[in-house]
Design a protein around this motif. Sequence first.
Motif, mmCIF file in Angstrom:
data_model
loop_
_atom_site.group_PDB
_atom_site.id
_atom_site.type_symbol
_atom_site.label_atom_id
_atom_site.label_comp_id
_atom_site.label_asym_id
_atom_site.label_seq_id
_atom_site.Cartn_x
_atom_site.Cartn_y
_atom_site.Cartn_z
ATOM 1 N N GLN A 18 0.827 -1.205 0.000
ATOM 2 C CA GLN A 18 0.000 0.000 0.000
ATOM 3 C C GLN A 18 0.865 1.259 0.000
ATOM 4 O OE1 GLN A 18 -2.410 -1.746 3.344
ATOM 5 N NE2 GLN A 18 -3.951 -0.368 2.481
ATOM 6 N N LEU A 19 1.930 1.252 0.778
ATOM 7 C CA LEU A 19 2.827 2.407 0.837
ATOM 8 C C LEU A 19 3.540 2.630 -0.497
ATOM 9 C CD1 LEU A 19 4.310 1.918 4.418
ATOM 10 C CD2 LEU A 19 2.528 3.528 3.683
ATOM 11 N N VAL A 20 3.953 1.542 -1.140
ATOM 12 C CA VAL A 20 4.602 1.657 -2.453
ATOM 13 C C VAL A 20 3.614 2.195 -3.474
ATOM 14 C CG1 VAL A 20 5.702 0.373 -4.326
ATOM 15 C CG2 VAL A 20 6.345 -0.093 -1.966
ATOM 16 N N SER A 21 2.387 1.702 -3.439
ATOM 17 C CA SER A 21 1.345 2.194 -4.330
ATOM 18 C C SER A 21 1.132 3.694 -4.115
ATOM 19 C CB SER A 21 0.033 1.441 -4.086
ATOM 20 O OG SER A 21 -1.021 1.981 -4.836
ATOM 21 N N GLY A 22 1.059 4.106 -2.872
ATOM 22 C CA GLY A 22 0.890 5.520 -2.546
ATOM 23 C C GLY A 22 2.055 6.368 -3.030
ATOM 24 N N LEU A 23 3.254 5.830 -2.914
ATOM 25 C CA LEU A 23 4.447 6.551 -3.382
ATOM 26 C C LEU A 23 4.402 6.734 -4.900
ATOM 27 C CD1 LEU A 23 7.225 7.803 -2.828
ATOM 28 C CD2 LEU A 23 8.195 5.516 -3.064
ATOM 29 N N ALA A 89 -3.852 -1.949 -4.127
ATOM 30 C CA ALA A 89 -2.458 -1.535 -4.279
ATOM 31 C C ALA A 89 -1.673 -2.539 -5.116
ATOM 32 C CB ALA A 89 -1.809 -1.373 -2.899
ATOM 33 N N LYS A 90 -1.830 -3.816 -4.788
ATOM 34 C CA LYS A 90 -1.128 -4.869 -5.530
ATOM 35 C C LYS A 90 -1.575 -4.891 -6.987
ATOM 36 C CE LYS A 90 -0.299 -9.845 -5.517
ATOM 37 N NZ LYS A 90 -0.559 -11.116 -4.831
ATOM 38 N N THR A 91 -2.874 -4.808 -7.216
ATOM 39 C CA THR A 91 -3.411 -4.814 -8.577
ATOM 40 C C THR A 91 -2.926 -3.592 -9.349
ATOM 41 O OG1 THR A 91 -5.350 -6.035 -7.848
ATOM 42 C CG2 THR A 91 -5.540 -4.845 -9.934
ATOM 43 N N TYR A 92 -2.955 -2.429 -8.712
ATOM 44 C CA TYR A 92 -2.488 -1.190 -9.343
ATOM 45 C C TYR A 92 -1.042 -1.332 -9.814
ATOM 46 C CZ TYR A 92 -0.380 3.489 -9.428
ATOM 47 O OH TYR A 92 0.346 4.610 -9.773
ATOM 48 N N THR A 139 7.696 -4.556 -7.685
ATOM 49 C CA THR A 139 7.270 -4.194 -6.329
ATOM 50 C C THR A 139 5.878 -4.745 -6.029
ATOM 51 O OG1 THR A 139 6.482 -2.025 -7.100
ATOM 52 C CG2 THR A 139 8.705 -2.115 -6.159
ATOM 53 N N GLY A 140 5.005 -4.785 -7.030
ATOM 54 C CA GLY A 140 3.676 -5.360 -6.817
ATOM 55 C C GLY A 140 3.747 -6.822 -6.434
ATOM 56 N N ILE A 141 4.616 -7.562 -7.113
ATOM 57 C CA ILE A 141 4.761 -8.993 -6.813
ATOM 58 C C ILE A 141 5.476 -9.205 -5.482
ATOM 59 C CG2 ILE A 141 5.912 -11.125 -7.529
ATOM 60 C CD1 ILE A 141 5.308 -10.239 -10.458
ATOM 61 N N VAL A 142 6.614 -8.545 -5.305
ATOM 62 C CA VAL A 142 7.421 -8.765 -4.089
ATOM 63 C C VAL A 142 6.675 -8.307 -2.838
ATOM 64 C CG1 VAL A 142 9.527 -8.067 -2.882
ATOM 65 C CG2 VAL A 142 9.636 -8.723 -5.289
ATOM 66 N N PHE A 143 6.211 -7.067 -2.835
ATOM 67 C CA PHE A 143 5.533 -6.569 -1.632
ATOM 68 C C PHE A 143 4.132 -7.156 -1.484
ATOM 69 C CE2 PHE A 143 8.691 -3.123 -2.260
ATOM 70 C CZ PHE A 143 9.347 -3.264 -1.046
ATOM 71 N N GLY A 144 3.462 -7.417 -2.575
ATOM 72 C CA GLY A 144 2.149 -8.052 -2.518
ATOM 73 C C GLY A 144 2.237 -9.472 -2.008
ATOM 74 N N TRP A 145 3.259 -10.197 -2.428
ATOM 75 C CA TRP A 145 3.458 -11.567 -1.972
ATOM 76 C C TRP A 145 3.790 -11.596 -0.493
ATOM 77 C CZ3 TRP A 145 7.741 -14.132 0.100
ATOM 78 C CH2 TRP A 145 7.558 -15.509 0.270
#
Length: 153
Positions: A18-23, A89-92, A139-145
Motif C-alpha cells: 500500500q505504501l509503495v502504491s501511494g508513493l 495496491a497490488k493490482t495497481y 514491487t507489486g509482486i514482491v511486496f504483494g506476496w
Amino acid sequence: MTTHTVSSSAHTTRTSVQLVSGLFGAVFLLVGILGFVPGITQDLDTIMFAGHHSQAALLGIFQVSVLHNIVHLLFGIVGLLGLRSRGLAKTYLIVGGIVYAVLWIYGLVVPMESMGNFVPLNTADNWLHFVLAVAMVTTGIVFGWKTSAAAQK
C-alpha cells in the motif's frame, strides 16, 4: 464524566504494498501537475491535446501532451487509492506495470512522427516506461506476496 480511549486497533496499519502504491501515486500525480507548469515543462505553449506535434517537454526531456498529463494524473489518483486497500495496491502496481510495458513496446514499434504516436512518446519516454514497468510489476509482486504470506500466518 465519560472518558474516550482510542485503542491501537482503531489505527489501521498500511502494508508495504500500500505504501509503495501511494508513493507511485504521489509521484504520478506530481508529474501530471508539473506537465502543465511553465518552466518545468519547456515549450508549454506548443502543447497539444494529443499527437506527436506537441513539442512540450517535461524537464526538457519527456515529450508530453494534455492527454499524457491526464494519464499521469489518473495513474496518480489510482495509486493513492491503493493506500486504502492492499488488494487494490497490488493490482495497481502489477496491472499498471503491464500497461507501462505495453506503452514501452508501443513506443518502440510506432514511428515517432506517425499519427499512431498519439500520446506522444519519445525515446526518453520509452525507456522511462520500461523502468516503470519493471519497477511496478516487481514491487507489486514482491511486496504483494510478502503481505499475502504474512496474512496467511
